[in-house]
Motif scaffolding. Structure first.
Motif, short mmCIF file in Angstrom:
data_model
loop_
_atom_site.label_atom_id
_atom_site.label_comp_id
_atom_site.label_asym_id
_atom_site.label_seq_id
_atom_site.Cartn_x
_atom_site.Cartn_y
_atom_site.Cartn_z
N THR A 328 -28.45 1.62 -26.87
CA THR A 328 -28.90 1.24 -25.52
C THR A 328 -28.25 -0.07 -25.07
OG1 THR A 328 -30.83 0.14 -26.45
CG2 THR A 328 -31.16 2.38 -25.61
N PHE A 329 -27.53 -0.73 -25.97
CA PHE A 329 -26.76 -1.92 -25.58
C PHE A 329 -25.77 -1.55 -24.47
CE2 PHE A 329 -23.30 -5.00 -26.00
CZ PHE A 329 -24.00 -6.19 -26.04
N PHE A 330 -25.27 -0.31 -24.53
CA PHE A 330 -24.36 0.18 -23.48
C PHE A 330 -25.21 0.82 -22.39
CE2 PHE A 330 -21.82 0.54 -27.45
CZ PHE A 330 -20.89 -0.44 -27.15
N ARG A 331 -25.47 0.06 -21.31
CA ARG A 331 -26.37 0.53 -20.25
C ARG A 331 -25.64 1.42 -19.25
NH1 ARG A 331 -31.28 -2.81 -20.32
NH2 ARG A 331 -31.24 -3.29 -22.53
N PRO A 332 -26.18 2.63 -19.03
CA PRO A 332 -25.56 3.49 -18.01
C PRO A 332 -25.62 2.82 -16.65
CG PRO A 332 -27.30 4.66 -19.21
CD PRO A 332 -27.38 3.23 -19.61
N ASP A 333 -24.61 3.06 -15.86
CA ASP A 333 -24.53 2.38 -14.57
C ASP A 333 -25.00 3.31 -13.44
OD1 ASP A 333 -23.78 0.77 -12.44
OD2 ASP A 333 -21.84 1.78 -12.34
N PHE A 334 -26.08 2.89 -12.79
CA PHE A 334 -26.69 3.67 -11.72
C PHE A 334 -25.69 3.92 -10.59
CE2 PHE A 334 -29.09 3.55 -7.65
CZ PHE A 334 -29.81 4.71 -7.81
N VAL A 466 -40.21 8.47 -9.71
CA VAL A 466 -40.67 9.83 -9.38
C VAL A 466 -39.77 10.44 -8.31
CG1 VAL A 466 -42.57 11.13 -8.34
CG2 VAL A 466 -43.05 9.43 -10.10
N CYS A 467 -39.41 9.64 -7.30
CA CYS A 467 -38.52 10.18 -6.25
C CYS A 467 -37.15 10.52 -6.83
CB CYS A 467 -38.37 9.18 -5.11
SG CYS A 467 -39.87 9.03 -4.16
N GLY A 468 -36.66 9.69 -7.73
CA GLY A 468 -35.37 9.97 -8.38
C GLY A 468 -35.43 11.27 -9.15
N LEU A 469 -36.53 11.45 -9.90
CA LEU A 469 -36.67 12.69 -10.67
C LEU A 469 -36.84 13.90 -9.75
CD1 LEU A 469 -39.00 11.41 -13.53
CD2 LEU A 469 -36.66 12.24 -13.79
N ASN A 470 -37.55 13.69 -8.62
CA ASN A 470 -37.69 14.78 -7.65
C ASN A 470 -36.33 15.20 -7.10
OD1 ASN A 470 -40.41 14.86 -7.92
ND2 ASN A 470 -40.87 13.71 -6.05
N PHE A 471 -35.45 14.22 -6.88
CA PHE A 471 -34.10 14.54 -6.43
C PHE A 471 -33.40 15.44 -7.45
CE2 PHE A 471 -29.60 13.28 -7.12
CZ PHE A 471 -29.04 13.86 -5.99
N LEU A 472 -33.51 15.06 -8.73
CA LEU A 472 -32.84 15.86 -9.77
C LEU A 472 -33.42 17.26 -9.85
CD1 LEU A 472 -32.48 13.20 -12.63
CD2 LEU A 472 -30.72 14.02 -11.06
N HIS A 497 -27.08 13.68 -16.00
CA HIS A 497 -27.85 13.43 -17.23
C HIS A 497 -28.16 11.94 -17.38
CE1 HIS A 497 -29.27 13.71 -21.29
NE2 HIS A 497 -28.35 12.85 -21.70
N MET A 498 -27.19 11.10 -17.03
CA MET A 498 -27.42 9.65 -17.11
C MET A 498 -28.51 9.22 -16.13
SD MET A 498 -25.92 7.81 -19.22
CE MET A 498 -25.56 8.74 -20.67
N LEU A 499 -28.49 9.81 -14.93
CA LEU A 499 -29.54 9.50 -13.96
C LEU A 499 -30.89 9.95 -14.50
CD1 LEU A 499 -27.91 10.49 -10.54
CD2 LEU A 499 -28.47 8.19 -11.32
N HIS A 500 -30.89 11.10 -15.17
CA HIS A 500 -32.12 11.61 -15.78
C HIS A 500 -32.68 10.58 -16.77
CE1 HIS A 500 -34.08 15.58 -17.40
NE2 HIS A 500 -34.94 14.79 -16.79
N HIS A 501 -31.78 10.02 -17.61
CA HIS A 501 -32.19 8.96 -18.55
C HIS A 501 -32.80 7.78 -17.79
CE1 HIS A 501 -31.07 9.59 -22.73
NE2 HIS A 501 -30.01 10.25 -22.34
N LEU A 502 -32.07 7.32 -16.77
CA LEU A 502 -32.49 6.10 -16.05
C LEU A 502 -33.84 6.28 -15.38
CD1 LEU A 502 -29.06 5.10 -14.46
CD2 LEU A 502 -30.32 3.79 -16.15
#
Ligand SMILES: [Zn+2]
Length: 569
Positions: A328-334, A466-472, A497-502
């Motif tokens: 997790t040191f390598f943070r996905p970039d939104f 929740v809104c982000g997950l609703n988008f996915l 998938h990265m957005l799903h993580h975030l």
């Protein structure tokens, strides 16, 4: 040698620089430029003069032997850089010129979010003091240098910043709440908030990037000194640990030599990927599908079970990180994942789907222009057309042809507006209905994230997640609906998938804790601007000493923004 040309007139002097050889400049003199005075100086003495008169930061450039046969590689060591800032009494720039309580507050919340981070042990042991410890981020990316060749640019920056416009507006009447939330680092000149350490043209990477790896190793050693020994500030010891690396996936793959990353994604439907596509979990391996955007995905239990490298990267070995999941040191970039990935794919396919009921792109233009004019905004890609949406025919997958991330934000908001204006049509068509749902949710999520500040309270955190997950989930519906209709739309890439993580991480943290760290705190839009500036610098210097000259130019450019009061004009 560089020739400095002074053109004297009676009351004013024009100072110019030229790379012309001395003989040619003397030719100008013979041609009648009689009042031109020449001073010929070497670049190093010119930089010394710049430093003397406050036109360049007075920071040494170290030479590192990485084995590159043509010479040593230059680096502005983080310890030198931050010690210089401390010497100028400007260390408070690293926590947005606030009271040092902002630092203690940061670490108290950080310990709740990452109880297994090894930095907590240092605080408990008393070797580091929270109000004298500044959290930093490491960023790297490849700039476009001469002849479009890539050049690695590596910089650090503080995570605590001055906020952004949406955050200022949202909290304009609530200063106490604004103070509690704190700002992300998206405001102000990038040269005053991002600090360069080295650049390396691709030709210097060496076989299998071995020289670049050595450079990163040398940087990691210096960053470790910054976190353990720290720097002296007014007789007190301060520590500046790096808490995460940010950047695109390509950078992480290079830095960590990742065995699991996006390059392993299957190119055909049904093709299995052996290694997995994600450095955070086992998604993509057998029994771990990553295309299901549900609240409890099958890959979830695999987070942190297996490290994504054969040999632990130098940065992870030397710096503090979360011992329960070091990757997790390598943070996905939104920003990369949404604005330059999922958002583009969504808009392009959504517009093409609307074309089934709206006869042509031209019919989107008029409402689009009116909407933009009312908001006083403009698109860099100028218009919505077949070219900008990237589709040749209705049978092909539209790709989204625009390059600017800010266009994605505007186009998503316009899409929501357009769906509202044609709500009757949207309600009568399943695909257009889910387009509307997806656009509404992702826009609300983005607005909430930008408003919320560095630390999201439970309300902001939950709404955004929740809104982000609703988008996915809505996107997932669109994928299956188009698949059933046998149309090539709405591609699913690892960025989803990265957005799903975030979004899942934010949802979990907002449910359990009072404060969750905003994913915009580690997004890289400002760093990309910084890298673009360094790319321009590198294209304007000679090809032989590109790295050194870029660093020297940076020291002069940064002085304009960091120490303007020391310039002796
Ligand atoms: Zn994953």
């Amino acid at each position: 040698m560089v020739q400095v040309v002074l053109t004297g007139v009676s009351v004013a002097y024009k100072i110019g620089f030229t790379h012309d050889p001395l003989e040619r400049v003397q030719g100008y003199l013979q041609d009648g430029y009689s009042r031109m005075h020449l001073i010929s100086v070497s670049v190093s003495s010119l930089l010394a003069k710049f430093k003397e008169f406050g036109f360049a930061l007075d920071i040494p450039i170290s030479k590192i032997d990485v084995g590159y046969p043509k010479g040593l590689m230059p680096m502005i060591r983080p310890t030198d850089f931050y010690a210089h800032l401390a010497g100028l009494d400007k260390i408070s720039l690293l926590y947005a010129e606030q009271d040092t309580q902002v630092l203690s507050k940061f670490w108290a919340r950080f310990a709740v979010l990452e109880p297994w981070n090894t930095i907590n042990d240092s605080f408990e042991a008393g070797t580091m003091v929270p109000e004298r410890t500044i959290p930093l981020l490491l960023h790297g990316d490849e700039a476009r240098s001469r002849k479009h060749l890539p050049m690695m640019v590596v910089n650090t920056h503080p995570i605590i910043g001055y906020g952004c416009k949406a955050y200022e507006n949202w909290f304009s009447d609530a200063p106490l709440m604004k103070n509690q939330a704190g700002g992300v680092s998206l405001k102000g000149s990038v040269l005053a908030t991002r600090f360069l350490h080295f650049v390396m043209p691709k030709k210097c990477y060496g076989p299998d990037s071995v020289f670049l790896d050595r450079m990163f190793d040398e940087l990691a050693k210096d960053l470790a000194r910054l976190q353990t020994e720290g720097i002296q500030v007014n007789g007190e010891r301060w520590h500046l640990p790096i808490i995460a690396a940010t950047g695109d996936w390509q950078f992480f793959a290079k830095l960590g030599r990742l065995t699991r990353c996006y390059t392993h994604v299957s190119k055909r439907s049904g093709q299995k990927t052996l290694n997995g596509i994600c450095h955070l979990c086992c998604a993509g391996q057998a029994n771990y599908p990553w295309e299901d955007f549900v609240d409890a995905p099958l890959w979830m239990p695999s987070v942190g079970t297996e490290e994504p490298w054969e040999q632990t990267p130098s940065l992870i070995r030397r710096l503090h990180c979360d011992s329960s999941n070091r990757a997790t040191f390598f943070r996905p970039d939104f920003w990369h994942c949404l604005h330059l990935g999922a958002g583009k794919a969504f808009i392009a396919s959504a517009v093409v789907e609307w074309l089934r009921v709206v006869p042509g792109c031209s019919d989107l233009q008029s409402p689009h222009y009116t909407w933009l004019t009312n908001r006083n905004e403009k698109l860099y890609c100028r218009c919505i057309s077949e070219t900008t949406m990237g589709f040749d025919s209705l049978q092909k997958l539209p790709s989204g042809g625009w390059q600017k991330a800010s266009d994605t934000t505007l186009l998503m908001e316009f899409l929501e507006h357009f769906c509202e204006c044609h709500s009757e049509v949207a309600r009568g068509d399943a695909i257009l209905h889910w387009v509307w749902v997806a656009a509404t949710n992702i826009n609300l999520s983005i607005r909430t994230l930008y408003q919320g500040g560095l630390w999201l309270d439970q309300h902001h955190g939950r709404t955004a997640a929740v809104c982000g997950l609703n988008f996915l989930k809505a996107y997932g519906h669109l994928v299956s609906l188009c698949l059933r209709a046998d149309r090539d739309r709405f591609p699913v890439t690892p960025k989803f998938h990265m957005l799903h993580h975030l979004f899942l991480e934010l949802k979990i943290n907002s449910g359990k804790h009072s404060w969750a760290l905003n994913m915009l705190g580690t997004s890289v839009q400002q760093d990309e601007t910084f890298v673009g500036i360094l790319g321009r610098h590198s294209r304007r210097v000679g090809p032989v000493h590109t790295a050194l000259r870029s660093l020297q130019r940076y020291l002069a450019h940064a002085a304009e923004h960091l120490t303007p009061e020391f310039r002796q004009v």
